[in-house]
Design a protein around this motif. Structure first.
Motif, PDB file in Angstrom:
ATOM      1  N   LEU A   1       0.616  -1.438  -0.116  1.00  0.00           N
ATOM      2  CA  LEU A   1       0.478   0.138   0.300  1.00  0.00           C
ATOM      3  C   LEU A   1       0.861   1.229  -0.121  1.00  0.00           C
ATOM      4  CD1 LEU A   1      -3.058   1.039   0.423  1.00  0.00           C
ATOM      5  CD2 LEU A   1      -2.123   1.206   2.126  1.00  0.00           C
ATOM      6  N   GLU A   2       1.314   1.962  -1.260  1.00  0.00           N
ATOM      7  CA  GLU A   2       1.771   3.584  -0.672  1.00  0.00           C
ATOM      8  C   GLU A   2       1.095   4.185  -0.545  1.00  0.00           C
ATOM      9  OE1 GLU A   2       4.571   3.828  -5.385  1.00  0.00           O
ATOM     10  OE2 GLU A   2       2.346   4.688  -4.814  1.00  0.00           O
ATOM     11  N   ARG A   3       1.337   4.962   0.329  1.00  0.00           N
ATOM     12  CA  ARG A   3       0.993   5.984   0.651  1.00  0.00           C
ATOM     13  C   ARG A   3       1.659   7.423   0.532  1.00  0.00           C
ATOM     14  NH1 ARG A   3       0.419   5.107   6.630  1.00  0.00           N
ATOM     15  NH2 ARG A   3       2.811   4.166   6.646  1.00  0.00           N
ATOM     16  N   GLU A   4       1.329   8.107   1.132  1.00  0.00           N
ATOM     17  CA  GLU A   4       2.033   9.708   0.566  1.00  0.00           C
ATOM     18  C   GLU A   4       2.837   9.883   1.541  1.00  0.00           C
ATOM     19  OE1 GLU A   4      -0.011  13.702   0.244  1.00  0.00           O
ATOM     20  OE2 GLU A   4      -2.424  11.859  -0.145  1.00  0.00           O
ATOM     21  N   GLY A   5       4.152  10.080   0.134  1.00  0.00           N
ATOM     22  CA  GLY A   5       5.366  10.714   1.562  1.00  0.00           C
ATOM     23  C   GLY A   5       6.714   9.319   1.037  1.00  0.00           C
ATOM     24  N   LYS A   6       7.207   9.801   0.469  1.00  0.00           N
ATOM     25  CA  LYS A   6       8.733   8.787   0.172  1.00  0.00           C
ATOM     26  C   LYS A   6       8.579   7.744   1.607  1.00  0.00           C
ATOM     27  CE  LYS A   6      13.488   9.011  -1.362  1.00  0.00           C
ATOM     28  NZ  LYS A   6      14.775   9.263  -2.356  1.00  0.00           N
ATOM     29  N   GLY A   7       8.488   6.336   1.395  1.00  0.00           N
ATOM     30  CA  GLY A   7       9.518   5.286   2.291  1.00  0.00           C
ATOM     31  C   GLY A   7       8.678   5.153   3.314  1.00  0.00           C
ATOM     32  N   THR A   8       6.669   5.915   3.149  1.00  0.00           N
ATOM     33  CA  THR A   8       5.917   5.455   3.831  1.00  0.00           C
ATOM     34  C   THR A   8       4.967   3.908   2.965  1.00  0.00           C
ATOM     35  OG1 THR A   8       4.212   6.376   2.385  1.00  0.00           O
ATOM     36  CG2 THR A   8       5.423   7.770   4.639  1.00  0.00           C
ATOM     37  N   THR A   9       5.678   3.155   2.349  1.00  0.00           N
ATOM     38  CA  THR A   9       4.870   1.626   1.653  1.00  0.00           C
ATOM     39  C   THR A   9       4.849   1.272   2.704  1.00  0.00           C
ATOM     40  OG1 THR A   9       4.990   2.554  -0.295  1.00  0.00           O
ATOM     41  CG2 THR A   9       4.933   0.246  -0.469  1.00  0.00           C
ATOM     42  N   VAL A  10       3.559  -0.055   2.919  1.00  0.00           N
ATOM     43  CA  VAL A  10       3.417  -0.830   4.272  1.00  0.00           C
ATOM     44  C   VAL A  10       3.069  -2.033   3.093  1.00  0.00           C
ATOM     45  CG1 VAL A  10       3.643   0.900   6.138  1.00  0.00           C
ATOM     46  CG2 VAL A  10       1.420   0.062   4.427  1.00  0.00           C
ATOM     47  N   LEU A  11       2.589  -3.331   3.832  1.00  0.00           N
ATOM     48  CA  LEU A  11       2.233  -4.559   3.364  1.00  0.00           C
ATOM     49  C   LEU A  11       1.143  -5.187   3.439  1.00  0.00           C
ATOM     50  CD1 LEU A  11       5.963  -6.412   3.677  1.00  0.00           C
ATOM     51  CD2 LEU A  11       5.089  -5.781   1.413  1.00  0.00           C
ATOM     52  N   VAL A  12      -0.059  -5.173   2.441  1.00  0.00           N
ATOM     53  CA  VAL A  12      -0.811  -5.418   3.469  1.00  0.00           C
ATOM     54  C   VAL A  12      -1.546  -6.608   3.203  1.00  0.00           C
ATOM     55  CG1 VAL A  12      -3.248  -4.686   3.391  1.00  0.00           C
ATOM     56  CG2 VAL A  12      -1.397  -3.165   3.226  1.00  0.00           C
ATOM     57  N   ASN A  13      -2.086  -8.108   4.004  1.00  0.00           N
ATOM     58  CA  ASN A  13      -2.303  -8.963   3.989  1.00  0.00           C
ATOM     59  C   ASN A  13      -3.922  -8.794   3.587  1.00  0.00           C
ATOM     60  OD1 ASN A  13      -3.021 -11.449   3.844  1.00  0.00           O
ATOM     61  ND2 ASN A  13      -2.476 -12.062   6.132  1.00  0.00           N
ATOM     62  N   ARG A  14      -4.043  -9.156   2.531  1.00  0.00           N
ATOM     63  CA  ARG A  14      -5.577  -8.551   2.223  1.00  0.00           C
ATOM     64  C   ARG A  14      -6.097 -10.282   2.260  1.00  0.00           C
ATOM     65  NH1 ARG A  14      -5.967  -6.745  -3.579  1.00  0.00           N
ATOM     66  NH2 ARG A  14      -8.371  -6.408  -3.181  1.00  0.00           N
ATOM     67  N   GLY A  15      -5.774 -10.988   2.626  1.00  0.00           N
ATOM     68  CA  GLY A  15      -6.833 -11.786   2.431  1.00  0.00           C
ATOM     69  C   GLY A  15      -6.522 -13.170   1.541  1.00  0.00           C
ATOM     70  N   TRP A  16      -7.476 -13.915   2.217  1.00  0.00           N
ATOM     71  CA  TRP A  16      -7.148 -15.014   1.569  1.00  0.00           C
ATOM     72  C   TRP A  16      -8.248 -15.174  -0.140  1.00  0.00           C
ATOM     73  CZ3 TRP A  16     -10.783 -18.707  -0.441  1.00  0.00           C
ATOM     74  CH2 TRP A  16      -9.798 -19.953  -0.736  1.00  0.00           C
ATOM     75  N   ILE A  17      -7.349 -16.460  -1.442  1.00  0.00           N
ATOM     76  CA  ILE A  17      -8.230 -16.107  -2.450  1.00  0.00           C
ATOM     77  C   ILE A  17      -8.368 -17.772  -3.026  1.00  0.00           C
ATOM     78  CG2 ILE A  17      -8.087 -13.813  -3.260  1.00  0.00           C
ATOM     79  CD1 ILE A  17      -5.701 -14.748  -5.573  1.00  0.00           C
ATOM     80  N   ASP A  18      -8.776 -18.286  -3.695  1.00  0.00           N
ATOM     81  CA  ASP A  18      -9.398 -19.444  -4.350  1.00  0.00           C
ATOM     82  C   ASP A  18      -8.242 -20.034  -5.299  1.00  0.00           C
ATOM     83  OD1 ASP A  18      -9.544 -21.997  -6.742  1.00  0.00           O
ATOM     84  OD2 ASP A  18     -10.669 -22.187  -4.344  1.00  0.00           O
ATOM     85  N   LYS A  19      -6.854 -20.699  -5.538  1.00  0.00           N
ATOM     86  CA  LYS A  19      -6.191 -20.510  -6.232  1.00  0.00           C
ATOM     87  C   LYS A  19      -6.190 -21.104  -7.827  1.00  0.00           C
ATOM     88  CE  LYS A  19      -6.479 -26.175  -6.476  1.00  0.00           C
ATOM     89  NZ  LYS A  19      -5.967 -27.394  -6.517  1.00  0.00           N
TER      90      LYS A  19
END
Length: 184
Positions: free
Chosen positions: A64-82
């Motif tokens: 998830l790229e947020r405003e400002g340099k170096g502010t991106t974080v990882l989001v586990n959005r959840g499960w999907i079928d294969k």
């Protein structure tokens, strides 16, 4: 420990600060947070195999790229079928523009002895190595697990459309070793 985590769950979500000290995350594990930005679907990573209600699939991890340099974080959005591994099969699940994610700030998971090593060069991930994934995507080593209200009808609808099924906002310290034995 469970009481501490449950106390964090009942509090209103906090806005995630732009910069997060990875060493402080343990003091906020299971804390409800929210963050606004744009999903970097081009950097999506799938972790799997993962079981959900007896079905095989993947966890969808999207920076998830947020405003400002170096502010991106990882989001586990959840499960999907294969069967929905390819993004082309789940276009409705790829929101464009600004989104606000609500979830749980979590400490990085620990790899167990049954899990193979990740192969980021081939985009093969078997466990969430937050440091490795952050380096690969230029993100902060910060892991948010997106949450949703437990709703069976919504979960079925999301599964059919390829929209990741987020976790409920609850403390879950169960032992998954049996799942790994049968998965591998």
């Amino acid at each position: 420990m469970i009481a501490t985590f449950e106390d964090r769950l009942i509090r209103d979500p906090l806005p995630l600060p732009p910069q997060i000290d990875p060493n402080a995350i343990k003091d906020f594990d299971y804390r409800r947070v929210y963050a606004t930005g744009r999903f970097r679907h081009d950097q999506e990573m799938l972790i799997g195999p993962r079981l959900h209600d007896g079905n095989n699939g993947y966890l969808v991890i999207t920076p998830l790229e947020r405003e400002g340099k170096g502010t991106t974080v990882l989001v586990n959005r959840g499960w999907i079928d294969k069967t929905l591994e390819k993004q082309s099969a789940r276009q409705e699940a790829l929101p464009r523009g600004m989104v606000t994610v609500q979830g749980l700030l979590r400490e990085p998971w620990k790899k167990n002895i049954f899990t193979p090593d990740n192969n980021p060069g081939k985009k093969e991930f078997y466990f969430p190595d937050v440091e490795q994934m952050a380096t690969l995507t230029g993100s902060q080593p910060v892991w948010i697990e997106e949450t949703m209200q437990p709703d069976l009808i919504e979960a079925y609808d999301r599964e059919a459309k390829g929209v990741p099924i987020g976790r409920p906002a609850e403390v879950n310290l169960r032992n998954n070793h049996t799942q790994y034995i049968f998965t591998w």
